[in-house]
Design a protein around this motif. Structure first.
Motif, PDB file in Angstrom:
ATOM      1  N   VAL A  71       0.754  -1.082   0.024  1.00  0.00           N
ATOM      2  CA  VAL A  71      -0.023  -0.004   0.135  1.00  0.00           C
ATOM      3  C   VAL A  71       0.855   1.194  -0.017  1.00  0.00           C
ATOM      4  O   VAL A  71       1.969   1.209   0.574  1.00  0.00           O
ATOM      5  CB  VAL A  71      -0.999  -0.037   1.177  1.00  0.00           C
ATOM      6  N   MET A  72       0.770   2.190  -0.960  1.00  0.00           N
ATOM      7  CA  MET A  72       1.358   3.433  -0.863  1.00  0.00           C
ATOM      8  C   MET A  72       1.105   4.426   0.259  1.00  0.00           C
ATOM      9  O   MET A  72      -0.097   4.428   0.760  1.00  0.00           O
ATOM     10  CB  MET A  72       1.072   4.148  -2.245  1.00  0.00           C
ATOM     11  N   LYS A  73       2.026   5.259   0.598  1.00  0.00           N
ATOM     12  CA  LYS A  73       1.699   6.095   1.780  1.00  0.00           C
ATOM     13  C   LYS A  73       0.515   7.128   1.463  1.00  0.00           C
ATOM     14  O   LYS A  73       0.108   7.783   2.460  1.00  0.00           O
ATOM     15  CB  LYS A  73       2.997   6.722   2.221  1.00  0.00           C
ATOM     16  N   GLN A  74       0.547   7.287   0.244  1.00  0.00           N
ATOM     17  CA  GLN A  74      -0.642   8.376  -0.108  1.00  0.00           C
ATOM     18  C   GLN A  74      -1.946   7.700  -0.107  1.00  0.00           C
ATOM     19  O   GLN A  74      -2.952   8.560  -0.157  1.00  0.00           O
ATOM     20  CB  GLN A  74      -0.177   8.498  -1.691  1.00  0.00           C
ATOM     21  N   ALA A  75      -2.144   6.620   0.268  1.00  0.00           N
ATOM     22  CA  ALA A  75      -3.427   6.074   0.414  1.00  0.00           C
ATOM     23  C   ALA A  75      -4.004   6.583   1.520  1.00  0.00           C
ATOM     24  O   ALA A  75      -3.546   6.930   2.609  1.00  0.00           O
ATOM     25  CB  ALA A  75      -3.550   4.536   0.585  1.00  0.00           C
ATOM     26  N   ALA A  76      -5.465   6.754   1.521  1.00  0.00           N
ATOM     27  CA  ALA A  76      -6.144   7.196   2.753  1.00  0.00           C
ATOM     28  C   ALA A  76      -5.981   6.455   3.799  1.00  0.00           C
ATOM     29  O   ALA A  76      -5.554   5.087   3.924  1.00  0.00           O
ATOM     30  CB  ALA A  76      -7.618   7.446   2.300  1.00  0.00           C
ATOM     31  N   VAL A  77      -5.910   6.829   5.113  1.00  0.00           N
ATOM     32  CA  VAL A  77      -6.046   6.166   6.312  1.00  0.00           C
ATOM     33  C   VAL A  77      -6.726   4.745   6.286  1.00  0.00           C
ATOM     34  O   VAL A  77      -6.289   4.009   6.799  1.00  0.00           O
ATOM     35  CB  VAL A  77      -6.342   7.076   7.530  1.00  0.00           C
ATOM     36  N   THR A  78      -7.967   5.138   5.819  1.00  0.00           N
ATOM     37  CA  THR A  78      -8.779   3.827   5.789  1.00  0.00           C
ATOM     38  C   THR A  78      -8.225   2.463   4.881  1.00  0.00           C
ATOM     39  O   THR A  78      -8.384   1.543   5.274  1.00  0.00           O
ATOM     40  CB  THR A  78     -10.275   4.137   5.243  1.00  0.00           C
TER      41      THR A  78
END
Length: 164
Positions: free
Chosen positions: A109-116
């Motif tokens: 998962v990329m760090k830009q993904a939403a917290v959810t």
């Protein structure tokens, strides 16, 4: 209704930036089914903490102080093959997701993904499933389909019925 008596899943966080580790701690603190059992900022420290804390899942960045996250994933997977590993990285998953999975990770998962998105990825991997973004999974499936269509060699030349 009875209270949930299950213990939270124990998460090892391997990230070399203290501010990012703080953010991950805060995100996980809001999810009662997850708890951080250890933190590390380098591969050597991560291996020590993994041995001492017995995590249920490791969240690993690819870029670490004093080493490579991919090499750490290989080492963790070799030493603890049942430990699920989720990569949380700034690096483009189109370039690194497949490499991380080949090294032993169960998700990316990329760090830009939403917290959810991060919580969902952790939960999916803890449940025994692989996790990558929809874009990457679609690309892998398309490549698998084209590889199957163009397969060569003795088994690749068989019809579906012959292969059965």
């Amino acid at each position: 209704m009875f209270p949930d008596t299950r213990t939270p899943a124990r998460i090892l966080v391997v990230e070399d930036h203290p501010i990012v580790r703080l953010g991950i701690r805060q995100v996980l603190a809001e999810e009662p089914s997850l708890a951080i059992c250890g933190e590390a900022d380098s591969p050597d420290t991560a291996m020590e903490v993994a041995r001492a804390s017995n995590p249920d899942l490791a969240v690993v960045d690819l870029t670490l102080r004093d080493g490579s996250g991919l090499e750490l994933i290989r080492a963790l997977h070799h030493e603890r093959p049942r430990l699920p590993i989720l990569v949380l990285s700034i690096h483009d998953e189109a370039l690194f997701a497949e490499r991380a999975i080949r090294a032993g990770a169960r998700g990316y998962v990329m760090k830009q993904a939403a917290v959810t998105g991060v919580i969902r990825a952790i939960q999916e991997v803890l449940a025994g499933r692989m996790y990558v973004s929809e874009r990457i999974s679609q690309g892998l499936l398309e490549r698998l389909g084209s590889d199957a269509a163009g397969a060569t060699g003795r088994l690749g030349n068989l019809t579906d019925r012959q292969l059965e």
